[in-house]
Design a protein around this motif. Structure first.
Motif, PDB file in Angstrom:
ATOM      1  N   GLN A  42       0.830  -1.210   0.000  1.00  0.00           N
ATOM      2  CA  GLN A  42       0.000   0.000   0.000  1.00  0.00           C
ATOM      3  C   GLN A  42       0.863   1.257   0.000  1.00  0.00           C
ATOM      4  O   GLN A  42       0.419   2.312  -0.478  1.00  0.00           O
ATOM      5  CB  GLN A  42      -0.955   0.012   1.199  1.00  0.00           C
ATOM      6  CG  GLN A  42      -0.296   0.114   2.556  1.00  0.00           C
ATOM      7  CD  GLN A  42       0.181  -1.227   3.100  1.00  0.00           C
ATOM      8  OE1 GLN A  42       0.084  -2.238   2.415  1.00  0.00           O
ATOM      9  NE2 GLN A  42       0.672  -1.233   4.321  1.00  0.00           N
ATOM     10  N   ASP A  43       2.081   1.178   0.492  1.00  0.00           N
ATOM     11  CA  ASP A  43       2.985   2.337   0.484  1.00  0.00           C
ATOM     12  C   ASP A  43       3.447   2.692  -0.922  1.00  0.00           C
ATOM     13  O   ASP A  43       3.954   3.794  -1.145  1.00  0.00           O
ATOM     14  CB  ASP A  43       4.212   2.049   1.364  1.00  0.00           C
ATOM     15  CG  ASP A  43       3.845   1.811   2.819  1.00  0.00           C
ATOM     16  OD1 ASP A  43       2.783   2.308   3.255  1.00  0.00           O
ATOM     17  OD2 ASP A  43       4.609   1.119   3.515  1.00  0.00           O
ATOM     18  N   ASP A  44       3.281   1.758  -1.866  1.00  0.00           N
ATOM     19  CA  ASP A  44       3.699   1.990  -3.243  1.00  0.00           C
ATOM     20  C   ASP A  44       2.537   2.290  -4.182  1.00  0.00           C
ATOM     21  O   ASP A  44       2.745   2.433  -5.384  1.00  0.00           O
ATOM     22  CB  ASP A  44       4.466   0.768  -3.768  1.00  0.00           C
ATOM     23  CG  ASP A  44       5.787   0.574  -3.049  1.00  0.00           C
ATOM     24  OD1 ASP A  44       6.487   1.574  -2.827  1.00  0.00           O
ATOM     25  OD2 ASP A  44       6.111  -0.581  -2.696  1.00  0.00           O
ATOM     26  N   HIS A  45       1.318   2.369  -3.645  1.00  0.00           N
ATOM     27  CA  HIS A  45       0.183   2.701  -4.508  1.00  0.00           C
ATOM     28  C   HIS A  45       0.371   4.093  -5.091  1.00  0.00           C
ATOM     29  O   HIS A  45       0.660   5.051  -4.372  1.00  0.00           O
ATOM     30  CB  HIS A  45      -1.130   2.655  -3.711  1.00  0.00           C
ATOM     31  CG  HIS A  45      -1.531   1.288  -3.265  1.00  0.00           C
ATOM     32  ND1 HIS A  45      -2.609   1.050  -2.444  1.00  0.00           N
ATOM     33  CD2 HIS A  45      -0.995   0.059  -3.534  1.00  0.00           C
ATOM     34  CE1 HIS A  45      -2.722  -0.240  -2.220  1.00  0.00           C
ATOM     35  NE2 HIS A  45      -1.749  -0.871  -2.859  1.00  0.00           N
ATOM     36  N   ARG A  46       0.150   4.214  -6.392  1.00  0.00           N
ATOM     37  CA  ARG A  46       0.304   5.517  -7.059  1.00  0.00           C
ATOM     38  C   ARG A  46      -1.013   6.281  -7.145  1.00  0.00           C
ATOM     39  O   ARG A  46      -1.011   7.514  -7.117  1.00  0.00           O
ATOM     40  CB  ARG A  46       0.860   5.325  -8.475  1.00  0.00           C
ATOM     41  CG  ARG A  46       2.069   4.414  -8.588  1.00  0.00           C
ATOM     42  CD  ARG A  46       3.292   4.972  -7.914  1.00  0.00           C
ATOM     43  NE  ARG A  46       3.871   6.090  -8.654  1.00  0.00           N
ATOM     44  CZ  ARG A  46       5.022   6.681  -8.319  1.00  0.00           C
ATOM     45  NH1 ARG A  46       5.692   6.262  -7.248  1.00  0.00           N
ATOM     46  NH2 ARG A  46       5.499   7.691  -9.026  1.00  0.00           N
ATOM     47  N   VAL A  47      -2.138   5.551  -7.283  1.00  0.00           N
ATOM     48  CA  VAL A  47      -3.431   6.242  -7.395  1.00  0.00           C
ATOM     49  C   VAL A  47      -4.483   5.686  -6.442  1.00  0.00           C
ATOM     50  O   VAL A  47      -5.324   6.452  -5.955  1.00  0.00           O
ATOM     51  CB  VAL A  47      -3.975   6.187  -8.847  1.00  0.00           C
ATOM     52  CG1 VAL A  47      -3.175   7.101  -9.760  1.00  0.00           C
ATOM     53  CG2 VAL A  47      -4.020   4.759  -9.391  1.00  0.00           C
ATOM     54  N   TYR A  48      -4.479   4.407  -6.187  1.00  0.00           N
ATOM     55  CA  TYR A  48      -5.545   3.824  -5.371  1.00  0.00           C
ATOM     56  C   TYR A  48      -5.550   4.450  -3.977  1.00  0.00           C
ATOM     57  O   TYR A  48      -4.533   4.508  -3.299  1.00  0.00           O
ATOM     58  CB  TYR A  48      -5.393   2.305  -5.248  1.00  0.00           C
ATOM     59  CG  TYR A  48      -6.573   1.684  -4.527  1.00  0.00           C
ATOM     60  CD1 TYR A  48      -7.739   1.365  -5.215  1.00  0.00           C
ATOM     61  CD2 TYR A  48      -6.527   1.463  -3.155  1.00  0.00           C
ATOM     62  CE1 TYR A  48      -8.831   0.825  -4.558  1.00  0.00           C
ATOM     63  CE2 TYR A  48      -7.620   0.933  -2.494  1.00  0.00           C
ATOM     64  CZ  TYR A  48      -8.769   0.622  -3.197  1.00  0.00           C
ATOM     65  OH  TYR A  48      -9.860   0.105  -2.535  1.00  0.00           O
ATOM     66  N   GLY A  49      -6.722   4.933  -3.567  1.00  0.00           N
ATOM     67  CA  GLY A  49      -6.858   5.539  -2.246  1.00  0.00           C
ATOM     68  C   GLY A  49      -6.293   6.942  -2.146  1.00  0.00           C
ATOM     69  O   GLY A  49      -6.208   7.491  -1.053  1.00  0.00           O
TER      70      GLY A  49
END
Length: 308
Positions: free
Chosen positions: A246-253
């Motif tokens: 989740q620390d690498d999500h670019r757009v989600y959330g």
């Protein structure tokens, strides 16, 4: 809902700690969890069986048993598989318990494998693989598995480019590609710089190659990170630890935040049929479809706010 990387993380935990072990006893505490058959069918199917392997197909966990049957677990929204020492305090909503014998060769002491599911959407099933088409017919209808199958851009292009459906629901369709959900569909399309509303028929060959490459890269990176554990902390691995992708999500959330890829766009959130989609309007510009009839689909409502 845990998606392919999270389920694959659990599978690898089962492979390390449960494969080869005898299930001495099983308990079922909630009929809804074993609704496909019955509590007695699951208890009798597991008791005295040895787990031969830990497999995955899309979001389904499959464990062949030495009896000839197969154990199937689907975590769905809130399901968890947790390994614990015998007699430990069980969390609320522990609906199935498998008592595992110790394994001297590998140094594993006796343990309990719990299926925990607050919302009881998940399932535990013991079935005969020779009758899978009747007992678990959805398994036969699953599409290509991005990590388990041997395939490439050609096969992906065949699946996507003949459909007028928008890209986001196409990637979510388990009959097309098995295992991808909201999180990774958003991340894959962002990395491929493709708008989620682009019809499959509008894809060029280079678009398909980008989708394939980013799908492989992102899913494998998430597996290495142990998956994504969101704020609700519903997903954890077999030992109860969360993932870090989740620390690498670019757009989600990240609706309403500046895009960390281009630094210019503001991440938008779409709601379509009750499902959220996140994208950057700069990185993922809309594209006119190819000439020809393209089904427009239902209207999409643009909103801002959280992703859940």
């Amino acid at each position: 809902m845990p998606e392919l990387p999270e389920v694959e993380t659990v599978r690898r935990g089962l492979e390390r700690t449960v494969v080869g072990r005898l299930i001495t006893r099983a308990e079922v505490g909630r009929q809804r969890t074993v609704r496909r058959t019955s509590a007695d069918a699951v208890i009798n199917g597991l008791t005295g069986a040895t787990v031969l392997a830990a497999q995955r197909r899309g979001k389904y966990l499959l464990a062949p048993l030495d009896t000839g049957d197969t154990l199937m677990v689907h975590l769905r929204m809130t399901g968890q598989l947790l390994l614990s020492e015998p007699g430990a305090g069980r969390p609320p909503h522990t609906h199935v318990v498998m008592h595992l014998a110790g394994q001297e060769a590998s140094g594993h002491p006796p343990a309990e494998l719990w299926f925990v599911d607050p919302r009881t959407f998940g399932e535990v099933v013991v079935f005969d693989p020779e009758h899978a088409d009747v007992e678990v017919p959805e398994l036969a209808g699953l599409g290509l598995d991005p990590l388990a199958d041997e395939w490439g851009p050609t096969e992906l292009g065949t699946l996507l480019r003949r459909r007028t459906t928008h890209l986001k629901p196409l990637l979510l369709d388990q009959h097309v590609v098995a295992g991808i959900g909201n999180i990774y569909a958003d991340e894959i399309l962002h990395a491929a710089r493709l708008h989620p509303d682009l019809p499959g028929t509008a894809l060029r060959h280079r678009d398909v190659v980008r989708i394939y490459d980013e799908m492989q890269r992102i899913l494998n990176a998430s597996v290495r990170a142990g998956g994504s554990t969101l704020r609700d902390a519903q997903y954890v691995d077999l030992m109860g630890a969360g993932g870090s992708y989740q620390d690498d999500h670019r757009v989600y959330g990240r609706a309403g935040e500046r895009c960390i890829t281009c630094g210019r766009g503001v991440v938008r959130r779409l709601v379509h049929s009750g499902r959220s989609t996140h994208y950057c309007p700069v990185c993922q510009r809309p594209r006119a479809p190819r000439p020809g009839p393209v089904r427009a689909g239902r209207a999409i409502r643009h909103t801002a706010g959280t992703s859940r």
